[in-house]
Structure formats: structure tokens, C-alpha cells
Scaffold this motif. Structure first.
Motif, PDB file in Angstrom:
ATOM      1  N   VAL A  74      42.837  30.904  29.889  1.00 61.40           N
ATOM      2  CA  VAL A  74      42.538  32.189  29.243  1.00 61.40           C
ATOM      3  C   VAL A  74      41.176  32.687  29.721  1.00 61.40           C
ATOM      4  CG1 VAL A  74      42.120  33.354  27.040  1.00 61.40           C
ATOM      5  CG2 VAL A  74      43.988  31.699  27.241  1.00 61.40           C
ATOM      6  N   ALA A  75      40.224  31.772  29.820  1.00 60.18           N
ATOM      7  CA  ALA A  75      38.874  32.155  30.243  1.00 60.18           C
ATOM      8  C   ALA A  75      38.863  32.688  31.668  1.00 60.18           C
ATOM      9  CB  ALA A  75      37.929  30.967  30.125  1.00 60.18           C
ATOM     10  N   THR A 130      35.215  35.704  25.574  1.00 58.47           N
ATOM     11  CA  THR A 130      33.832  36.053  25.916  1.00 58.47           C
ATOM     12  C   THR A 130      33.528  35.647  27.357  1.00 58.47           C
ATOM     13  OG1 THR A 130      33.183  35.710  23.626  1.00 58.47           O
ATOM     14  CG2 THR A 130      31.403  35.699  25.238  1.00 58.47           C
ATOM     15  N   ILE A 131      33.942  34.426  27.723  1.00 61.61           N
ATOM     16  CA  ILE A 131      33.703  33.960  29.095  1.00 61.61           C
ATOM     17  C   ILE A 131      34.468  34.840  30.091  1.00 61.61           C
ATOM     18  CG2 ILE A 131      34.122  32.034  30.702  1.00 61.61           C
ATOM     19  CD1 ILE A 131      33.580  30.151  28.304  1.00 61.61           C
ATOM     20  N   ARG A 132      35.719  35.178  29.724  1.00 56.76           N
ATOM     21  CA  ARG A 132      36.526  36.028  30.614  1.00 56.76           C
ATOM     22  C   ARG A 132      35.848  37.385  30.822  1.00 56.76           C
ATOM     23  NH1 ARG A 132      42.277  37.657  28.384  1.00 56.76           N
ATOM     24  NH2 ARG A 132      40.932  38.956  27.138  1.00 56.76           N
ATOM     25  N   SER A 153      32.833  36.967  33.099  1.00 56.04           N
ATOM     26  CA  SER A 153      33.112  36.754  34.527  1.00 56.04           C
ATOM     27  C   SER A 153      33.709  37.987  35.179  1.00 56.04           C
ATOM     28  CB  SER A 153      33.966  35.526  34.812  1.00 56.04           C
ATOM     29  OG  SER A 153      34.679  35.128  33.726  1.00 56.04           O
ATOM     30  N   TRP A 154      34.526  38.747  34.406  1.00 58.62           N
ATOM     31  CA  TRP A 154      35.056  39.990  34.983  1.00 58.62           C
ATOM     32  C   TRP A 154      33.934  40.979  35.243  1.00 58.62           C
ATOM     33  CZ3 TRP A 154      39.201  40.823  37.572  1.00 58.62           C
ATOM     34  CH2 TRP A 154      40.354  40.054  37.307  1.00 58.62           C
ATOM     35  N   ALA A 155      33.024  41.090  34.272  1.00 54.97           N
ATOM     36  CA  ALA A 155      31.917  42.039  34.449  1.00 54.97           C
ATOM     37  C   ALA A 155      31.127  41.665  35.693  1.00 54.97           C
ATOM     38  CB  ALA A 155      31.022  42.010  33.213  1.00 54.97           C
ATOM     39  N   ARG A 156      30.911  40.363  35.872  1.00 56.88           N
ATOM     40  CA  ARG A 156      30.126  39.891  37.009  1.00 56.88           C
ATOM     41  C   ARG A 156      30.887  40.155  38.318  1.00 56.88           C
ATOM     42  NH1 ARG A 156      25.237  38.487  37.226  1.00 56.88           N
ATOM     43  NH2 ARG A 156      24.673  37.208  39.006  1.00 56.88           N
ATOM     44  N   ASN A 199      33.237  42.379  38.861  1.00 52.73           N
ATOM     45  CA  ASN A 199      33.278  43.818  39.133  1.00 52.73           C
ATOM     46  C   ASN A 199      31.961  44.296  39.715  1.00 52.73           C
ATOM     47  OD1 ASN A 199      35.822  44.042  38.262  1.00 52.73           O
ATOM     48  ND2 ASN A 199      35.315  44.774  36.217  1.00 52.73           N
ATOM     49  N   TRP A 200      30.875  43.733  39.187  1.00 58.01           N
ATOM     50  CA  TRP A 200      29.558  44.136  39.666  1.00 58.01           C
ATOM     51  C   TRP A 200      29.411  43.772  41.141  1.00 58.01           C
ATOM     52  CZ3 TRP A 200      25.243  41.350  41.415  1.00 58.01           C
ATOM     53  CH2 TRP A 200      24.045  42.068  41.465  1.00 58.01           C
ATOM     54  N   ARG A 201      29.920  42.575  41.481  1.00 57.41           N
ATOM     55  CA  ARG A 201      29.807  42.130  42.879  1.00 57.41           C
ATOM     56  C   ARG A 201      30.664  42.984  43.817  1.00 57.41           C
ATOM     57  NH1 ARG A 201      26.747  38.200  43.794  1.00 57.41           N
ATOM     58  NH2 ARG A 201      26.300  36.579  42.288  1.00 57.41           N
ATOM     59  N   GLN A 202      31.774  43.530  43.258  1.00 56.08           N
ATOM     60  CA  GLN A 202      32.670  44.289  44.126  1.00 56.08           C
ATOM     61  C   GLN A 202      32.296  45.762  44.245  1.00 56.08           C
ATOM     62  OE1 GLN A 202      36.511  43.457  42.528  1.00 56.08           O
ATOM     63  NE2 GLN A 202      36.358  41.300  43.061  1.00 56.08           N
ATOM     64  N   ARG A 203      31.185  46.149  43.576  1.00 48.45           N
ATOM     65  CA  ARG A 203      30.791  47.551  43.696  1.00 48.45           C
ATOM     66  C   ARG A 203      30.539  47.892  45.166  1.00 48.45           C
ATOM     67  NH1 ARG A 203      25.896  49.175  40.046  1.00 48.45           N
ATOM     68  NH2 ARG A 203      25.100  47.267  40.948  1.00 48.45           N
ATOM     69  N   PRO A 204      30.937  49.087  45.591  1.00 46.95           N
ATOM     70  CA  PRO A 204      30.674  49.423  46.987  1.00 46.95           C
ATOM     71  C   PRO A 204      29.173  49.402  47.274  1.00 46.95           C
ATOM     72  CG  PRO A 204      31.430  51.322  45.719  1.00 46.95           C
ATOM     73  CD  PRO A 204      31.565  50.142  44.833  1.00 46.95           C
ATOM     74  N   ARG A 205      28.845  48.965  48.457  1.00 50.35           N
ATOM     75  CA  ARG A 205      27.424  48.898  48.818  1.00 50.35           C
ATOM     76  C   ARG A 205      26.886  50.308  49.021  1.00 50.35           C
ATOM     77  NH1 ARG A 205      24.213  44.921  50.146  1.00 50.35           N
ATOM     78  NH2 ARG A 205      25.063  42.832  50.233  1.00 50.35           N
ATOM     79  N   THR A 206      25.986  50.686  48.156  1.00 52.68           N
ATOM     80  CA  THR A 206      25.308  51.960  48.346  1.00 52.68           C
ATOM     81  C   THR A 206      23.825  51.644  48.363  1.00 52.68           C
ATOM     82  OG1 THR A 206      25.042  52.348  46.005  1.00 52.68           O
ATOM     83  CG2 THR A 206      27.072  53.192  47.005  1.00 52.68           C
TER      84      THR A 206
END
Ligand SMILES: Cc1cc2nc3c(=O)[nH]c(=O)nc-3n(C[C@H](O)[C@H](O)[C@H](O)COP(=O)(O)OP(=O)(O)OC[C@H]3O[C@@H](n4cnc5c(N)ncnc54)[C@H](O)[C@@H]3O)c2cc1C
Length: 181
Positions: A68-69, A157-159, A162-165, A167-174
Motif C-alpha cells: 500500500v505504501a 502517508t508514506i505513499r 513518495s508520490w510527492a517526491r 512528482n517533484w523529481r519528474q518536473r520538467p527541467r526549467t
């Protein structure tokens, strides 16, 4: 709900659900995890009424909390209603309530629920199977970085983190977010 709890009136602040001297013994089990359910199952042939009390409506299969996590399974896939025990085993009743106290001398537990307030429930035998909580061996500050994983809230909470993290890493490089990295 079985007859064993029917005598309780919800309007009484601390109604006492008496055991029945001379009749079948009452075994109260606190906790509907692996241990509490195993205890109830072991008593399936006993000439006793078994009352299992849990503050949650559902049993959680903890070994799958990792899934689940990590979003491999949904919370519903590892949870099952504890009340289904009543259908499987005739001498078991399930009560949704939080046990807030045990009085060994009077052989009663205090069971608090939103619908019925606090009830004192008498027992002849008591099984405490309330699980455990994480221990950081004197370093509770570690909990911020290594949260526990004992229930669905922890897993969700862990899920979410980790998703937020990810998603943050996958942001397009600007140029703007490159500065954040
Ligand atoms: C992530 C994870 C992975 C695991 N993997 C494995 C594995 O692969 N193999 C293995 O053998 N074991 C594994 N375990 C261990 C195993 O799952 C646990 O030891 C087991 O679930 C504990 O069962 P329990 O009944 O003691 O406690 P719990 O399952 O925690 O149940 C306690 C119950 O008591 C209830 N409760 C607590 N306090 C109160 C109260 N005051 N009033 C009413 N109800 C209350 C709770 O709501 C809960 O339902 C794992 C555990 C975790 C967390």
C-alpha cells in the motif's frame, strides 16, 4: 449484534454489560489483529461467549502494508471487516469500541464508542491483543525520517510523500526549478 450486548442501553454513560454467573463464561478479547483473531478462532469449540472488541472496523493484513505504501495495492485490498467473524463463528460477537481501561479487580473493561458512550463490560477471562508501536530506542526524533508502518494511515502517508517526491523529481527541467534542485 448478539444478545450479550443487547442489554446495554446507549443512553447510560457507564452502563455495565454483566457476565452471566452460572451460565457460559465470557472471554473478552481486545484487538482484532492476527493475535486477537487467532485467539477467537482457538475458542471456536469452547463453551464460552467470546466478545472481540476493536477500535477499528477492519482487520489489516500488515505484511502487505509495504504494497500500500508503494501504491501496488489499494488500502481496501488488505483490509477486511472484523465483523465477518460473527458469520463464521457462532460464539463470537464483535464490538466496535476503544478500550480505555481495564479493571482487573472488578473484571471489567471500559469500552468507548461514538454511538454508545462508555460501557463497562464484564469478563471472566481477558485476552489483550492490542499490537505494538514502533520503538526508536530513545531516539524518537528519528520518527520524522523513518515513520512507522503499522496501519493504513501510516501507509497512505508514506505513499503520499513518495508520490510527492517522485512528482517533484519528474518536473520538467526549467531554469526556475533547476535552481531548486
Ligand atoms: C509492514 C509489516 C510487514 C510485516 N511482515 C510480516 C511478515 O512477512 N511475516 C510475519 O510473520 N509477520 C510480519 N509482520 C508482523 C505481523 O504483521 C505482526 O506481528 C502482526 O500483524 C501483529 O498482530 P497483532 O494482532 O499482535 O497486532 P495488530 O495487528 O496491530 O492488531 C492490534 C489490534 O488491536 C486494536 N487495538 C489496539 N488498541 C486498542 C484499544 N485500546 N481498543 C480497541 N482496539 C485496540 C487495533 O485496532 C488492532 O486492530 C509485519 C508487520 C508489518 C508492520
Amino acid at each position: 449484534m448478539s444478545a450479550m450486548l443487547a442489554e446495554t442501553r446507549p443512553d447510560e454513560a457507564t452502563a455495565v454489560v454483566e457476565a452471566h454467573p452460572g451460565e457460559r463464561k465470557r472471554v473478552v478479547i481486545i484487538g482484532g489483529g492476527f493475535a486477537g483473531i487467532a485467539a477467537a478462532h482457538a475458542l471456536r469449540h469452547a463453551d464460552a461467549e467470546v466478545l472481540l472488541i476493536d477500535r477499528r472496523n477492519h482487520h489489516i493484513f500488515q505484511p502487505l502494508l509495504y504494497q500500500v505504501a508503494t501504491a501496488v495495492l489499494s488500502p481496501a485490498e488488505i483490509a477486511a471487516p472484523i465483523r465477518q467473524l460473527e458469520a463464521k463463528q457462532r460464539n463470537v460477537s464483535v464490538l466496535l469500541a476503544e478500550v480505555t481501561g481495564v479493571d482487573v479487580a472488578s473484571r471489567t473493561v471500559d469500552a468507548a464508542s461514538a454511538s454508545a458512550g462508555v460501557r463497562k463490560i464484564a469478563f471472566d477471562y481477558l485476552v489483550v491483543a492490542t499490537g505494538m508501536r514502533p520503538n526508536y530506542f530513545g531516539h524518537d526524533e528519528f520518527a520524522r525520517h523513518a515513520p512507522g508502518l503499522k496501519n493504513l494511515n501510516d501507509a497512505e502517508t508514506i505513499r503520499a510523500k513518495s508520490w510527492a517526491r517522485s512528482n517533484w523529481r519528474q518536473r520538467p527541467r526549467t531554469r526556475a526549478n533547476a535552481r531548486d534542485r
